[in-house]
Design a protein around this motif. Structure first.
Motif, PDB file in Angstrom:
ATOM      1  N   GLY A 172      23.691  64.044 -25.999  1.00 25.65           N
ATOM      2  CA  GLY A 172      24.025  62.644 -26.150  1.00 25.65           C
ATOM      3  C   GLY A 172      23.384  61.951 -27.340  1.00 25.65           C
ATOM      4  O   GLY A 172      23.493  60.729 -27.489  1.00 25.65           O
ATOM      5  N   LYS A 173      22.734  62.740 -28.180  1.00 20.53           N
ATOM      6  CA  LYS A 173      22.075  62.154 -29.346  1.00 20.53           C
ATOM      7  C   LYS A 173      22.574  62.808 -30.629  1.00 20.53           C
ATOM      8  O   LYS A 173      23.338  63.764 -30.603  1.00 20.53           O
ATOM      9  N   GLY A 174      22.115  62.304 -31.734  1.00 18.41           N
ATOM     10  CA  GLY A 174      22.531  62.830 -33.021  1.00 18.41           C
ATOM     11  C   GLY A 174      21.698  64.017 -33.477  1.00 18.41           C
ATOM     12  O   GLY A 174      20.741  64.420 -32.818  1.00 18.41           O
ATOM     13  N   LEU A 175      22.097  64.551 -34.611  1.00 19.20           N
ATOM     14  CA  LEU A 175      21.386  65.690 -35.174  1.00 19.20           C
ATOM     15  C   LEU A 175      20.001  65.280 -35.662  1.00 19.20           C
ATOM     16  O   LEU A 175      19.819  64.192 -36.218  1.00 19.20           O
ATOM     17  N   GLU A 176      19.049  66.170 -35.450  1.00 20.63           N
ATOM     18  CA  GLU A 176      17.677  65.939 -35.887  1.00 20.63           C
ATOM     19  C   GLU A 176      17.211  67.135 -36.697  1.00 20.63           C
ATOM     20  O   GLU A 176      17.177  68.256 -36.199  1.00 20.63           O
ATOM     21  N   THR A 200       8.531  70.009 -23.776  1.00 20.82           N
ATOM     22  CA  THR A 200       8.842  69.198 -22.603  1.00 20.82           C
ATOM     23  C   THR A 200      10.357  69.103 -22.429  1.00 20.82           C
ATOM     24  O   THR A 200      11.110  69.508 -23.319  1.00 20.82           O
ATOM     25  N   PRO A 201      10.828  68.529 -21.314  1.00 20.28           N
ATOM     26  CA  PRO A 201      12.280  68.367 -21.144  1.00 20.28           C
ATOM     27  C   PRO A 201      12.938  67.571 -22.273  1.00 20.28           C
ATOM     28  O   PRO A 201      14.142  67.733 -22.514  1.00 20.28           O
ATOM     29  N   ASP A 202      12.182  66.743 -22.964  1.00 21.66           N
ATOM     30  CA  ASP A 202      12.751  66.004 -24.101  1.00 21.66           C
ATOM     31  C   ASP A 202      13.163  66.926 -25.249  1.00 21.66           C
ATOM     32  O   ASP A 202      13.879  66.493 -26.162  1.00 21.66           O
ATOM     33  N   ASP A 203      12.727  68.156 -25.223  1.00 24.30           N
ATOM     34  CA  ASP A 203      13.100  69.117 -26.256  1.00 24.30           C
ATOM     35  C   ASP A 203      14.379  69.873 -25.907  1.00 24.30           C
ATOM     36  O   ASP A 203      14.810  70.750 -26.669  1.00 24.30           O
ATOM     37  N   THR A 204      14.983  69.535 -24.794  1.00 22.39           N
ATOM     38  CA  THR A 204      16.270  70.122 -24.441  1.00 22.39           C
ATOM     39  C   THR A 204      17.316  69.728 -25.482  1.00 22.39           C
ATOM     40  O   THR A 204      17.504  68.550 -25.767  1.00 22.39           O
ATOM     41  N   ALA A 205      17.971  70.736 -26.037  1.00 19.11           N
ATOM     42  CA  ALA A 205      18.909  70.468 -27.126  1.00 19.11           C
ATOM     43  C   ALA A 205      19.636  71.758 -27.496  1.00 19.11           C
ATOM     44  O   ALA A 205      19.265  72.846 -27.057  1.00 19.11           O
ATOM     45  N   ILE A 252      17.729  72.653 -37.146  1.00 14.57           N
ATOM     46  CA  ILE A 252      18.259  71.350 -36.779  1.00 14.57           C
ATOM     47  C   ILE A 252      18.596  71.403 -35.302  1.00 14.57           C
ATOM     48  O   ILE A 252      19.047  72.431 -34.800  1.00 14.57           O
ATOM     49  N   ARG A 253      18.394  70.309 -34.605  1.00 15.91           N
ATOM     50  CA  ARG A 253      18.741  70.285 -33.188  1.00 15.91           C
ATOM     51  C   ARG A 253      19.545  69.041 -32.844  1.00 15.91           C
ATOM     52  O   ARG A 253      19.499  68.037 -33.549  1.00 15.91           O
ATOM     53  N   ARG A 254      20.294  69.158 -31.756  1.00 11.56           N
ATOM     54  CA  ARG A 254      21.068  68.031 -31.241  1.00 11.56           C
ATOM     55  C   ARG A 254      20.771  67.891 -29.755  1.00 11.56           C
ATOM     56  O   ARG A 254      21.309  68.639 -28.935  1.00 11.56           O
ATOM     57  N   PRO A 255      19.916  66.943 -29.404  1.00 13.04           N
ATOM     58  CA  PRO A 255      19.697  66.688 -27.979  1.00 13.04           C
ATOM     59  C   PRO A 255      20.976  66.163 -27.338  1.00 13.04           C
ATOM     60  O   PRO A 255      21.823  65.553 -28.019  1.00 13.04           O
TER      61      PRO A 255
END
Length: 119
Positions: free
Chosen positions: A44-48, A88-93, A39-42
Motif C-alpha cells: 500500500g505504499k510507494g517504492l523506497e 520488524t513487521p514494518d519491513d514487510t514488503a 528497492i522495496r515496496r511496502p
C-alpha cells in the motif's frame, strides 16, 4: 540479456537480521559504470530506495535506513546482497534488485521477492 533474480526467506519472524541476494546474469556487476540497487515496496505504499553498490564496490544508503542496512557483493558469483538489521513487521514488503546507470535509473529490475515479517 541482463537478468536479475532476487532470493530470500519469504516469511520471517521479527529478528536481528534479514538477508536477501540478487543473482545477476548477462552482465558482470563489476562492469563500469553500473550501480546495483535494492528497492522495496511496502504494501500500500510507494517504492523506497534502500541503497546501492556500485561497480567498484562503493556503497550508498538511504539516510532513513543507513543505520540498519548493509549491501555487499560476491563478484565470484556475480551476486550482491542486502542485509537489513533489527527487522520488524514494518519491513514487510516486496524487495527488488535493479541495475542503473547515471542516466537511467532502474534500467533492469528483478521480478521481486515478497518478504513478510510476522511473529
Amino acid at each position: 540479456q541482463v537478468q536479475l533474480q532476487e532470493s530470500g526467506p519469504g516469511l520471517v519472524k521479527p529478528s536481528p537480521t534479514l538477508s536477501l541476494t540478487c543473482t545477476v546474469s548477462g552482465c558482470s556487476i563489476t562492469t563500469s559504470y553500473y550501480a546495483w540497487s535494492w528497492i522495496r515496496r511496502p504494501l500500500g505504499k510507494g517504492l523506497e530506495c534502500m541503497g546501492l553498490i556500485a561497480y567498484d564496490g562503493s556503497t550508498d544508503y538511504s539516510p532513513s535506513l543507513k543505520s540498519r542496512t548493509s549491501i555487499s557483493s560476491d563478484t565470484s558469483k556475480n551476486q550482491f546482497s542486502l542485509q537489513l538489521n533489527s527487522v520488524t513487521p514494518d519491513d514487510t514488503a516486496v524487495y527488488y534488485c535493479t541495475r542503473s546507470t547515471a542516466k537511467t535509473q532502474g534500467e533492469y529490475w528483478g521480478q521481486g521477492t515478497q518478504v513478510t515479517v510476522s511473529s
